[in-house]
Design a protein around this motif. Structure first.
Motif, PDB file in Angstrom:
ATOM      1  N   GLU A 230      -9.384   3.409  -1.472  1.00  0.00           N
ATOM      2  CA  GLU A 230      -8.207   2.676  -1.923  1.00  0.00           C
ATOM      3  C   GLU A 230      -8.500   1.947  -3.236  1.00  0.00           C
ATOM      4  O   GLU A 230      -7.672   1.940  -4.153  1.00  0.00           O
ATOM      5  CB  GLU A 230      -7.778   1.674  -0.842  1.00  0.00           C
ATOM      6  N   GLY A 291       2.093   0.830  -2.525  1.00  0.00           N
ATOM      7  CA  GLY A 291       0.997   1.620  -1.978  1.00  0.00           C
ATOM      8  C   GLY A 291      -0.081   0.767  -1.351  1.00  0.00           C
ATOM      9  O   GLY A 291      -0.779   1.206  -0.446  1.00  0.00           O
ATOM     10  N   HIS A 293       0.571  -2.482  -0.070  1.00  0.00           N
ATOM     11  CA  HIS A 293       1.203  -3.133   1.084  1.00  0.00           C
ATOM     12  C   HIS A 293       2.710  -3.053   0.934  1.00  0.00           C
ATOM     13  O   HIS A 293       3.269  -3.406  -0.108  1.00  0.00           O
ATOM     14  CB  HIS A 293       0.774  -4.597   1.190  1.00  0.00           C
ATOM     15  N   ALA A 333       0.707   0.114   9.696  1.00  0.00           N
ATOM     16  CA  ALA A 333       0.306   0.290   8.300  1.00  0.00           C
ATOM     17  C   ALA A 333      -0.467   1.597   8.111  1.00  0.00           C
ATOM     18  O   ALA A 333      -0.287   2.299   7.106  1.00  0.00           O
ATOM     19  CB  ALA A 333      -0.549  -0.894   7.852  1.00  0.00           C
ATOM     20  N   TYR A 336       2.066   4.445   8.291  1.00  0.00           N
ATOM     21  CA  TYR A 336       2.895   4.417   7.081  1.00  0.00           C
ATOM     22  C   TYR A 336       2.117   4.987   5.888  1.00  0.00           C
ATOM     23  O   TYR A 336       2.647   5.792   5.116  1.00  0.00           O
ATOM     24  CB  TYR A 336       3.332   2.985   6.788  1.00  0.00           C
ATOM     25  N   PHE A 337       0.872   4.577   5.739  1.00  0.00           N
ATOM     26  CA  PHE A 337       0.052   5.072   4.630  1.00  0.00           C
ATOM     27  C   PHE A 337      -0.130   6.582   4.736  1.00  0.00           C
ATOM     28  O   PHE A 337      -0.046   7.302   3.734  1.00  0.00           O
ATOM     29  CB  PHE A 337      -1.305   4.374   4.648  1.00  0.00           C
ATOM     30  N   GLU A 341       1.249   9.089   1.833  1.00  0.00           N
ATOM     31  CA  GLU A 341       0.319   9.946   1.090  1.00  0.00           C
ATOM     32  C   GLU A 341       0.648  11.418   1.306  1.00  0.00           C
ATOM     33  O   GLU A 341       0.540  12.227   0.382  1.00  0.00           O
ATOM     34  CB  GLU A 341      -1.116   9.647   1.522  1.00  0.00           C
ATOM     35  N   ARG A 393      -8.495   6.163   6.842  1.00  0.00           N
ATOM     36  CA  ARG A 393      -7.597   5.077   7.231  1.00  0.00           C
ATOM     37  C   ARG A 393      -7.243   5.175   8.716  1.00  0.00           C
ATOM     38  O   ARG A 393      -7.217   4.165   9.429  1.00  0.00           O
ATOM     39  CB  ARG A 393      -6.330   5.151   6.371  1.00  0.00           C
TER      40      ARG A 393
END
Length: 421
Positions: A230, A291, A293, A333, A336-337, A341, A393
């Motif tokens: 990240e 991206g 938060h 989170a 969602y990430f 992506e 992640r």
């Protein structure tokens, strides 16, 4: 990977006599079905070996055998947990970090040597043997009760076990002793089954701690790797996107300052250009912040955050989210990430014309998501790439990640994250 935890055995709230009766009934049922089940498994194993070199047909049978053994182990773990309230984590399929067909084969290989599955299967076999003995003892109890009434008949002798004969006068005593011995044997097998089942199926304290340490270590490594990726992504986006744009704005304003006295019209055009570039830089910074938060994720939940994400996507996105409640912030989170992506990759690299996102809050407090696109496929996890960031992640959140992207497409990505991560 899948995090599995187990808590120490707890007493069943049912009364002991009822628990023993339920155990006896289950053992009797397994005594009836056990021979047929293991006969089928043995036949599948024999057919798989016999047809192994006949166009590879045996391989599919052996793979089916692994799934059948997993199903049997899953049933046995669920049965013991329901019967004794042992707090055992359900048996789960072993997964591999590799993707595609090779990853699937690796998962099959890992599952075939899974010690937890084999312990459950072994316990099921012992339960079937115990069930067969329980059935024999039950018929012995019925026979003993029957000969107890021999004096009421006109027969001088009755048939005993192994073809022996018993005088009618001794029949009541032998019958009563037989009833007591058979009943004691049945209860004893039920109690022995409980001891063996909890010893075999429930992980030992050392094994549980070892698994927790391994899972914690893997999660820590995933978190460190995800944070590093990240940071690298943010540095790259700033260096390749926002920074050159701001440098360009500075140079444009410098030119405008030089021309403001001699050529006010040209200076005005340069200032307008700088203003446009500044707004574009602000937009890029906002996207970069999202991206890192997504504030809407905390305020309105995953459904609203994904709706906003789909609205900003460069390709049409079909969104199907069904959640009865909320998960932990880390779990939402992470999912969602992963979705964000995946949609970015689909828009940039896959040449997809549409994508579909499915999210479910599954039984067992697991957040599951699947992203599909109709692109050209061939996606692979590359060190430092976007998919590598997703994998780490999800791993850091204690979940599992699976990618299926054959050449020619389509591409699908699935993630499972425990809500309490």
């Amino acid at each position: 990977m899948t995090t599995q935890t187990a808590t120490p055995p707890q007493e069943n709230p049912a009364r002991p006599p009822l628990r023993i009766l339920l155990t006896i009934l289950e053992l009797a049922g397994l005594g009836v079905l056990g021979a047929a089940i293991f006969g089928g498994l043995s036949g599948l194993f024999g057919a798989g070996l016999g047809l192994l070199f006949v166009f590879g047909i045996g391989i599919f049978l052996l793979i089916g055998l692994v799934y059948a053994l997993f199903g049997l182990g899953w049933f046995e773990v669920a049965r013991i947990d329901a019967l004794y309230r042992a707090g055992i984590a359900p048996l789960r399929l072993r997964s591999s970090a590799r993707t595609g067909f090779a990853g699937w084969l690796a998962s099959i290989g890992r599952q075939s040597i899974d010690g937890r599955m084999w312990r459950a299967v072994a316990n099921f076999a012992l339960a079937c043997i115990g069930g067969a003995v329980v059935l024999r003892l039950f018929w012995s109890l019925v026979w003993s009760a029957f000969i107890s009434f021999a004096p009421f008949t006109s027969e001088e002798t009755v048939i005993g076990p192994f073809g022996s004969t018993i005088e009618t006068g001794w029949a009541p005593l032998i019958g009563i002793l037989g009833v007591l011995a058979s009943a004691a044997g049945i209860v004893g097998i039920a109690l022995l089954h409980r001891v063996l089942a909890l010893a075999i199926v429930v992980p030992s304290r050392e094994a549980e701690l070892t698994e927790k340490v391994r899972a914690t270590t893997a999660q820590r490594e995933g978190a460190v790797r995800a944070a590093d990726l990240e940071r690298t992504r943010i540095e790259r986006d700033l260096h390749d996107g926002v920074q050159p744009r701001l440098v360009s704005v500075g140079m444009t304003l410098g030119l405008a300052q030089q021309k403001i006295d001699d050529d006010p019209a040209a200076a005005k055009d340069l200032i307008a250009e700088a203003h446009t570039s500044t707004k574009a830089a602000i937009t890029e910074l906002r996207q970069l912040a999202r991206g890192i938060h997504a504030s809407v994720l905390d305020d309105r939940g995953l459904d609203a955050a994904l709706s906003a994400l789909a609205g900003r996507s460069h390709i049409p996105v079909s969104l199907d989210v069904r959640m009865d409640g909320r998960c932990s912030r880390d779990a939402e989170a992470a999912v969602y990430f992963a979705i964000a992506e995946s949609l970015t990759n689909a828009a940039k690299h896959s040449r997809a014309s549409e994508a579909r996102v499915i999210v479910r809050l599954r039984e067992g407090s697991t957040l599951w998501a699947r992203v599909e696109d109709n692109g050209m496929g061939g996606a692979q996890v590359q060190p430092g790439g976007g998919l590598d960031g997703i994998a780490n992640r999800i791993l850091a959140a204690g979940g599992t990640f699976r990618l299926d992207s054959p050449q020619g497409g389509p591409t699908s990505l699935e993630v499972n994250v425990p809500c309490a991560s």
